[in-house]
Design a protein around this motif. Structure first.
Motif, PDB file in Angstrom:
ATOM      1  N   THR A  88      69.141  17.141   3.064  1.00 21.72           N
ATOM      2  CA  THR A  88      69.308  15.713   3.279  1.00 21.72           C
ATOM      3  C   THR A  88      70.330  15.398   4.368  1.00 21.72           C
ATOM      4  OG1 THR A  88      71.047  15.613   1.587  1.00 21.72           O
ATOM      5  CG2 THR A  88      68.787  15.194   0.863  1.00 21.72           C
ATOM      6  N   PHE A  89      70.137  14.266   5.017  1.00 22.22           N
ATOM      7  CA  PHE A  89      71.196  13.658   5.820  1.00 22.22           C
ATOM      8  C   PHE A  89      71.778  12.519   4.991  1.00 22.22           C
ATOM      9  CE2 PHE A  89      67.071  12.096   7.628  1.00 22.22           C
ATOM     10  CZ  PHE A  89      67.081  10.816   7.089  1.00 22.22           C
ATOM     11  N   ASN A  90      72.870  11.924   5.452  1.00 21.56           N
ATOM     12  CA  ASN A  90      73.518  10.876   4.674  1.00 21.56           C
ATOM     13  C   ASN A  90      72.570   9.700   4.440  1.00 21.56           C
ATOM     14  OD1 ASN A  90      75.806  12.385   4.663  1.00 21.56           O
ATOM     15  ND2 ASN A  90      77.091  10.914   5.749  1.00 21.56           N
ATOM     16  N   SER A  91      72.544   9.238   3.211  1.00 16.13           N
ATOM     17  CA  SER A  91      71.693   8.107   2.866  1.00 16.13           C
ATOM     18  C   SER A  91      72.497   6.816   2.918  1.00 16.13           C
ATOM     19  CB  SER A  91      71.119   8.294   1.456  1.00 16.13           C
ATOM     20  OG  SER A  91      70.386   7.166   1.055  1.00 16.13           O
ATOM     21  N   ASN A  92      71.823   5.729   3.279  1.00 19.95           N
ATOM     22  CA  ASN A  92      72.398   4.389   3.165  1.00 19.95           C
ATOM     23  C   ASN A  92      71.670   3.617   2.075  1.00 19.95           C
ATOM     24  OD1 ASN A  92      74.255   4.877   5.186  1.00 19.95           O
ATOM     25  ND2 ASN A  92      72.968   4.029   6.807  1.00 19.95           N
ATOM     26  N   ARG A  93      72.011   2.349   1.938  1.00 17.02           N
ATOM     27  CA  ARG A  93      71.476   1.589   0.805  1.00 17.02           C
ATOM     28  C   ARG A  93      70.285   0.700   1.155  1.00 17.02           C
ATOM     29  NH1 ARG A  93      77.372  -0.616  -0.851  1.00 17.02           N
ATOM     30  NH2 ARG A  93      77.436  -0.738   1.427  1.00 17.02           N
ATOM     31  N   HIS A  94      69.702   0.903   2.349  1.00 17.60           N
ATOM     32  CA  HIS A  94      68.635   0.004   2.788  1.00 17.60           C
ATOM     33  C   HIS A  94      67.600   0.735   3.624  1.00 17.60           C
ATOM     34  CE1 HIS A  94      70.960  -3.496   1.479  1.00 17.60           C
ATOM     35  NE2 HIS A  94      72.007  -2.799   1.891  1.00 17.60           N
ATOM     36  N   PHE A  95      66.388   0.195   3.613  1.00 20.92           N
ATOM     37  CA  PHE A  95      65.320   0.672   4.482  1.00 20.92           C
ATOM     38  C   PHE A  95      64.906  -0.435   5.433  1.00 20.92           C
ATOM     39  CE2 PHE A  95      64.153   3.613   0.868  1.00 20.92           C
ATOM     40  CZ  PHE A  95      64.584   4.763   1.526  1.00 20.92           C
ATOM     41  N   PHE A  96      64.547  -0.022   6.652  1.00 22.67           N
ATOM     42  CA  PHE A  96      64.073  -0.964   7.658  1.00 22.67           C
ATOM     43  C   PHE A  96      62.891  -0.347   8.415  1.00 22.67           C
ATOM     44  CE2 PHE A  96      68.644  -1.605   7.182  1.00 22.67           C
ATOM     45  CZ  PHE A  96      68.742  -2.989   7.013  1.00 22.67           C
ATOM     46  N   ARG A  97      62.074  -1.211   8.959  1.00 16.84           N
ATOM     47  CA  ARG A  97      61.057  -0.810   9.924  1.00 16.84           C
ATOM     48  C   ARG A  97      60.987  -1.881  10.999  1.00 16.84           C
ATOM     49  NH1 ARG A  97      56.643   2.237  11.166  1.00 16.84           N
ATOM     50  NH2 ARG A  97      54.953   1.157  12.256  1.00 16.84           N
ATOM     51  N   GLY A  98      61.006  -1.482  12.264  1.00 21.98           N
ATOM     52  CA  GLY A  98      60.940  -2.430  13.362  1.00 21.98           C
ATOM     53  C   GLY A  98      59.635  -2.335  14.116  1.00 21.98           C
ATOM     54  N   GLU A  99      59.056  -3.478  14.469  1.00 22.39           N
ATOM     55  CA  GLU A  99      57.827  -3.530  15.259  1.00 22.39           C
ATOM     56  C   GLU A  99      58.005  -4.550  16.369  1.00 22.39           C
ATOM     57  OE1 GLU A  99      54.821  -2.204  11.630  1.00 22.39           O
ATOM     58  OE2 GLU A  99      54.654  -4.232  12.464  1.00 22.39           O
ATOM     59  N   VAL A 214      59.597  -8.019  14.830  1.00 24.18           N
ATOM     60  CA  VAL A 214      59.549  -8.083  13.368  1.00 24.18           C
ATOM     61  C   VAL A 214      60.348  -6.927  12.769  1.00 24.18           C
ATOM     62  CG1 VAL A 214      58.054  -8.005  11.327  1.00 24.18           C
ATOM     63  CG2 VAL A 214      57.294  -9.224  13.385  1.00 24.18           C
ATOM     64  N   ILE A 215      61.133  -7.245  11.752  1.00 24.49           N
ATOM     65  CA  ILE A 215      61.859  -6.245  10.965  1.00 24.49           C
ATOM     66  C   ILE A 215      61.420  -6.363   9.514  1.00 24.49           C
ATOM     67  CG2 ILE A 215      64.098  -5.435  10.133  1.00 24.49           C
ATOM     68  CD1 ILE A 215      63.934  -4.948  13.048  1.00 24.49           C
ATOM     69  N   PHE A 216      61.030  -5.250   8.918  1.00 28.72           N
ATOM     70  CA  PHE A 216      60.777  -5.197   7.475  1.00 28.72           C
ATOM     71  C   PHE A 216      62.005  -4.580   6.815  1.00 28.72           C
ATOM     72  CE2 PHE A 216      56.630  -5.035   9.512  1.00 28.72           C
ATOM     73  CZ  PHE A 216      55.884  -5.943   8.767  1.00 28.72           C
ATOM     74  N   HIS A 217      62.420  -5.158   5.699  1.00 25.84           N
ATOM     75  CA  HIS A 217      63.617  -4.664   5.007  1.00 25.84           C
ATOM     76  C   HIS A 217      63.367  -4.566   3.513  1.00 25.84           C
ATOM     77  CE1 HIS A 217      67.199  -5.729   2.470  1.00 25.84           C
ATOM     78  NE2 HIS A 217      67.608  -4.608   3.040  1.00 25.84           N
ATOM     79  N   SER A 218      63.910  -3.510   2.915  1.00 27.02           N
ATOM     80  CA  SER A 218      63.881  -3.360   1.463  1.00 27.02           C
ATOM     81  C   SER A 218      65.119  -2.595   1.017  1.00 27.02           C
ATOM     82  CB  SER A 218      62.632  -2.595   1.016  1.00 27.02           C
ATOM     83  OG  SER A 218      62.574  -2.481  -0.396  1.00 27.02           O
ATOM     84  N   PRO A 219      65.728  -2.977  -0.101  1.00 25.66           N
ATOM     85  CA  PRO A 219      66.840  -2.183  -0.623  1.00 25.66           C
ATOM     86  C   PRO A 219      66.368  -0.774  -0.972  1.00 25.66           C
ATOM     87  CG  PRO A 219      66.744  -4.331  -1.694  1.00 25.66           C
ATOM     88  CD  PRO A 219      65.479  -4.188  -0.921  1.00 25.66           C
ATOM     89  N   ASN A 220      67.252   0.168  -0.807  1.00 24.16           N
ATOM     90  CA  ASN A 220      66.948   1.573  -1.061  1.00 24.16           C
ATOM     91  C   ASN A 220      66.376   1.803  -2.459  1.00 24.16           C
ATOM     92  OD1 ASN A 220      68.008   4.253  -2.279  1.00 24.16           O
ATOM     93  ND2 ASN A 220      68.092   4.666  -0.094  1.00 24.16           N
ATOM     94  N   TRP A 221      66.949   1.155  -3.462  1.00 30.04           N
ATOM     95  CA  TRP A 221      66.561   1.446  -4.844  1.00 30.04           C
ATOM     96  C   TRP A 221      65.126   1.035  -5.161  1.00 30.04           C
ATOM     97  CZ3 TRP A 221      64.997  -2.671  -7.818  1.00 30.04           C
ATOM     98  CH2 TRP A 221      65.399  -3.950  -7.405  1.00 30.04           C
ATOM     99  N   VAL A 222      64.536   0.204  -4.329  1.00 32.67           N
ATOM    100  CA  VAL A 222      63.174  -0.263  -4.580  1.00 32.67           C
ATOM    101  C   VAL A 222      62.141   0.798  -4.197  1.00 32.67           C
ATOM    102  CG1 VAL A 222      61.452  -2.013  -3.945  1.00 32.67           C
ATOM    103  CG2 VAL A 222      63.849  -2.665  -4.252  1.00 32.67           C
ATOM    104  N   LEU A 223      62.436   1.589  -3.148  1.00 31.92           N
ATOM    105  CA  LEU A 223      61.436   2.488  -2.572  1.00 31.92           C
ATOM    106  C   LEU A 223      61.780   3.969  -2.639  1.00 31.92           C
ATOM    107  CD1 LEU A 223      60.795   0.594   0.807  1.00 31.92           C
ATOM    108  CD2 LEU A 223      59.418   0.423  -1.266  1.00 31.92           C
TER     109      LEU A 223
END
Length: 434
Positions: A88-99, A214-223
């Protein structure tokens, strides 16, 4: 001012699945939050590192510390349900996707390739994509660092590498770094050079949809599979007693985010990359686990982000494999495959056995199929993509000078059974421990 609430969301009522328009000041808010995530992640890593210094032997740590380490700290070896051990690399608390523009459907490249096709055609298109990915895997195995990495550090995640180096897969890229997502949302990819450039006025004004990023965002714990996102999956598979790993192409892993971890080629971890299988999953636009964020594109913003990310080098590093770009492009369009490639597609691709009861049925169908006007053929021998010794030497020179322990953050924590597995892989590859 944008900020995360106690559950990690940016906006009220996230499940309403609406699009939120933000301005440049709010983009700056998100950039500040990204720095806060860096500090949080570094703090977690230091806490765990100090604890590990007190636990030098191979006994397992208490579950609280172990759970914290697995979720958030780089350098941990984790066994994934798709059959790979990752570092693993260091994890953060959020996910994003940019388009970089508005799309009707955000789905993986394989799904886009299958759009509008019959189920029969979709199976064949999937098989061809898998055979191309395997040929890519066989090609990069010629690079010294790839077999060495598998022998000494972790498994090679071919699907993730194929996804990040231009091959059609059923995986969608996510990142735990907002800056990375913002780069992809404000810059444009050039296939010929395999690089990114800032958006121009012409790019922005091409269509109504291209006026927006566009940015998609979700908290880490959801996914996140490692951080709560797999709870429902584990409940559904509670009574599974299978030894074989799950294939991304089965649909069984759809909708969860999996960290790619460190890999011998550099793109994945430079982008803090995660993959989300979407063989059958709904497009992001209709997935209410993601907040949808939209902003107006400008040349000024695009150039600012491009420079902030060192002209893309921070997440699209110049590396040795780039010297074989012409070969990668050839494999991406391959129509000649080996029997071994076909067997891989049939087994790992979870081909519809009602449609193709035997591998012979798939062979007959796929060799009667055309891709971009070219017929597909299967031959007994492996397909060779020659590379000159001098070019291969140049590629190896780009990787062989690296201290791989530095690459993975100078900390590896693994359990005895994982170490024994890695030693066996070393023997399998080199015939001895090295």
């Amino acid at each position: 001012m944008l900020s995360f609430d106690e559950n990690g969301w940016l906006f009220p009522d996230p499940l309403k699945n609406i699009t939120h328009d933000i301005d440049s000041a709010e983009i700056d808010d998100l950039l500040k939050l990204a720095k806060e995530e860096d500090y949080w992640s570094a703090g977690i890593r230091e806490t765990v590192k100090k604890r590990l210094e007190k636990d030098k032997d191979d006994v397992r740590l208490d579950w609280i510390v172990e759970d914290l380490m697995i979720k958030n700290t780089g350098g941990t070896v984790i066994s994934m349900p798709f059959g790979k051990d990752i570092i693993t690399f260091n994890s953060n608390r959020h996910f994003f996707r940019g388009e970089n523009q508005q799309y009707l459907k955000s789905v993986p490249s394989l799904r886009r390739r299958q759009e509008g096709k019959s189920k029969y055609e979709c199976e064949l298109i999937k098989g061809i994509a898998l055979m191309r990915s395997l040929q890519f895997a066989k090609f990069i195995w010629k690079i010294d660092v790839v077999p060495y990495w598998e022998a000494k550090l972790s498994d090679i995640n071919i699907d993730a590498l194929a996804q990040h180096y231009g091959f059609d897969t059923c995986l969608l890229d996510l990142t735990n770094d907002f800056r990375t997502a913002l780069f992809f949302a404000t810059c444009k990819y050039d296939y010929k050079t395999d690089s990114y450039r800032p958006l121009t006025k012409k790019d922005i004004e091409a269509t109504e949809d291209s006026k927006y990023g566009v940015i998609f965002h979700s908290p880490n714990w959801v996914l996140d599979y490692l951080n709560g996102g797999s709870f429902e999956w584990h409940m559904r598979h509670l009574n599974d007693h299978r030894e074989e790993p799950y294939s991304f192409y089965s649909g069984e892993l759809d909708g969860m985010a999996f960290q790619i971890g460190y890999q011998p080629l550099m793109r994945c971890h430079h982008q803090s990359g995660y993959i989300m299988p979407m063989m059958n999953a709904t497009p992001l636009q209709s997935d209410n686990r993601f907040e949808k964020i939209r902003f107006l594109q400008t040349e000024e913003l695009s150039n600012r982000v491009y420079e902030m990310m060192d002209k893309g080098k921070k997440i699209f590093p110049y590396e040795g494999i780039g010297k074989a770009l012409d070969i990668l492009h050839t494999i991406q369009k391959a129509v000649i495959f080996s029997e071994d490639d076909l067997l891989y597609a049939y087994d790992y691709g979870v081909v519809d056995k009602k449609m193709f009861p035997t591998i012979d049925d798939l062979r007959k169908a796929i060799t009667a199929f055309q891709v971009d006007g070219e017929c597909v053929s299967i031959q007994k021998d492996e397909i060779n993509y020659p590379i000159s010794p001098s070019v291969l030497q140049e590629i190896n020179a780009e990787y062989n000078g690296r201290n791989l322990l530095d690459v993975v953050g100078n900390m590896i924590h693994q359990y005895p059974e994982q170490r024994r597995y890695r030693e066996q892989r070393c023997i399998d590859i080199y015939g001895k421990l090295i």
